[in-house]
Design a protein around this motif. Structure first.
Motif, mmCIF file in Angstrom:
data_model
loop_
_atom_site.group_PDB
_atom_site.id
_atom_site.type_symbol
_atom_site.label_atom_id
_atom_site.label_comp_id
_atom_site.label_asym_id
_atom_site.label_seq_id
_atom_site.Cartn_x
_atom_site.Cartn_y
_atom_site.Cartn_z
ATOM 1 N N VAL A 23 0.841 -1.202 0.000
ATOM 2 C CA VAL A 23 0.000 0.000 0.000
ATOM 3 C C VAL A 23 0.873 1.247 0.000
ATOM 4 C CG1 VAL A 23 -1.740 1.307 1.296
ATOM 5 C CG2 VAL A 23 -1.846 -1.195 1.255
ATOM 6 N N ASN A 45 -11.463 7.823 4.079
ATOM 7 C CA ASN A 45 -10.742 6.918 4.979
ATOM 8 C C ASN A 45 -9.663 6.184 4.216
ATOM 9 O OD1 ASN A 45 -11.794 7.261 7.501
ATOM 10 N ND2 ASN A 45 -13.558 5.912 7.096
ATOM 11 N N SER A 47 -6.885 7.415 3.085
ATOM 12 C CA SER A 47 -6.211 8.201 2.036
ATOM 13 C C SER A 47 -4.824 8.694 2.464
ATOM 14 C CB SER A 47 -7.091 9.381 1.604
ATOM 15 O OG SER A 47 -7.423 10.189 2.702
ATOM 16 N N THR A 51 -1.116 8.952 8.364
ATOM 17 C CA THR A 51 0.276 8.590 8.048
ATOM 18 C C THR A 51 1.094 9.843 7.750
ATOM 19 O OG1 THR A 51 -0.495 6.484 7.157
ATOM 20 C CG2 THR A 51 1.744 7.162 6.566
HETATM 21 P P1 ADP Z 1 -6.446 8.010 6.915
HETATM 22 O O1 ADP Z 1 -5.919 8.623 8.158
HETATM 23 O O2 ADP Z 1 -6.578 8.945 5.761
HETATM 24 O O3 ADP Z 1 -7.736 7.273 7.152
HETATM 25 P P2 ADP Z 1 -4.140 6.255 7.121
HETATM 26 O O4 ADP Z 1 -2.961 7.132 7.005
HETATM 27 O O5 ADP Z 1 -4.518 5.784 8.478
HETATM 28 O O6 ADP Z 1 -5.391 6.920 6.400
HETATM 29 O O7 ADP Z 1 -3.897 4.966 6.225
HETATM 30 C C1 ADP Z 1 -3.463 5.020 4.876
HETATM 31 C C2 ADP Z 1 -3.237 3.612 4.365
HETATM 32 O O8 ADP Z 1 -2.099 3.054 5.010
HETATM 33 C C3 ADP Z 1 -4.388 2.665 4.644
HETATM 34 O O9 ADP Z 1 -4.500 1.777 3.555
HETATM 35 C C4 ADP Z 1 -3.956 1.955 5.900
HETATM 36 O O10 ADP Z 1 -4.519 0.671 5.970
HETATM 37 C C5 ADP Z 1 -2.448 1.874 5.711
HETATM 38 N N1 ADP Z 1 -1.725 1.898 6.984
HETATM 39 C C6 ADP Z 1 -1.644 2.958 7.829
HETATM 40 N N2 ADP Z 1 -0.880 2.656 8.898
HETATM 41 C C7 ADP Z 1 -0.476 1.365 8.731
HETATM 42 C C8 ADP Z 1 0.357 0.468 9.493
HETATM 43 N N3 ADP Z 1 0.905 0.844 10.657
HETATM 44 N N4 ADP Z 1 0.534 -0.758 9.009
HETATM 45 C C9 ADP Z 1 -0.005 -1.158 7.827
HETATM 46 N N5 ADP Z 1 -0.787 -0.364 7.059
HETATM 47 C C10 ADP Z 1 -1.023 0.881 7.501
#
Ligand code: ADP
Ligand code: MG
Length: 253
Positions: A23, A45, A47, A51
């Motif tokens: 991803v 969600n 996006s 992160t």
């Molecule tokens: P948002 O805050 O916009 O909802 P995130 O930044 O939480 O999005 O997540 C972005 C993508 O990265 C998603 O597909 C999520 O599943 C993935 N992701 C985020 N953090 C992790 C992690 N620690 N391990 C694996 N995948 C992650």
């Protein structure tokens, strides 16, 4: 660094990248935040909004790109160092000590940000930390709950305590991850007032789902989609942008 409208740039991200397995969570994102502004990050969600924050604060290491804060390259610095430079993050998931009082939670934050390696503090510094904690609690409207155990607070109060913990580190830049999530309309309104009040002496970047809140208080809005910056502009520009409407805003306006 100078930025839009002649204001200086406080935070600049350049081509930030982060993968999780297959991803591409954050995909070449550029971001420039002007000193004193309220900048919102929106997007569906998953996006990459949270992160992106974690890359800025050192909770997650970037696979590419750079982060500058007040002209200093802070890329990959750990959070405890980032905090001392003046960036604080209020978490989407609250991380307070449930079995300590509201006051103690804020005092510890005030103390640890300023004197991170000192276990025994002289009385004068303890008094400084206590005074800062009191002022911060007053600012977020939790002064009357100062003796309560954090575990006994309502959801809305906990979010405000979380904010107080971030503020007690005296940041120049405050990152808020969905500060009104799960709040009632009245609590949301109180939080919006509080954020607007904070802006008098802080720069704020805020991830927010409630579009009415974003369009009302943000100066600039960055729209993420699948980790990519889809668009950036003023609330009016975002409201009128066809791709943004298609991807995200349909039904929300
Ligand atoms: P948002 O805050 O916009 O909802 P995130 O930044 O939480 O999005 O997540 C972005 C993508 O990265 C998603 O597909 C999520 O599943 C993935 N992701 C985020 N953090 C992790 C992690 N620690 N391990 C694996 N995948 C992650
Ligand atoms: Mg998130």
């Amino acid at each position: 660094m100078s930025g839009p409208n002649g204001r200086t740039t406080l935070l600049r991200c350049e081509r930030l990248d982060r993968w999780f397995g297959g991803v591409h969570a954050v995909d070449g994102v550029d971001l420039e935040v002007a000193t004193g502004s309220l900048h919102a990050i929106i997007g569906p969600n998953g996006s990459g909004k949270t992160t992106l924050f974690n890359l800025i604060t050192g909770h997650t290491r970037p696979h590419g790109g750079r982060v500058w804060f007040a002209d200093r390259d802070v890329t990959g610095l750990p959070y405890h160092r980032v905090v001392r430079l003046g960036i604080a993050k209020s978490y989407q998931i609250t991380t307070v000590f449930q079995s300590l009082s509201v006051f103690e939670n804020v005092r510890i934050a005030a103390q640890s940000a300023r004197w991170p390696y000192t276990f025994w503090l002289p009385a004068s510094r303890l008094r400084d930390a206590s005074r800062l904690a009191e002022q911060t609690l007053e600012r977020v409207g939790l002064q009357h709950r100062r003796r309560e155990l954090a575990g006994n607070l309502s959801h809305g109060e906990l979010r405000h305590l979380d904010l107080a913990i971030a503020l007690a580190t005296r940041p120049k830049l405050l990152l808020l991850d969905e500060p009104t999530a799960g709040m009632s309309p009245a609590e949301t309104e109180a939080t919006v007032q509080l954020i607007q009040d904070l802006r008098r002496d802080l720069t704020v970047v805020m991830i927010e789902h409630k579009m009415d809140v974003v369009l009302r208080i943000a100066e600039r809005i960055t729209v993420l989609n699948f980790g990519v910056k889809l668009f950036e502009g003023t609330p009016e520009e975002v409201r009128g942008h066809p791709r943004v409407q298609e991807v995200y805003l349909q039904g929300a306006l």
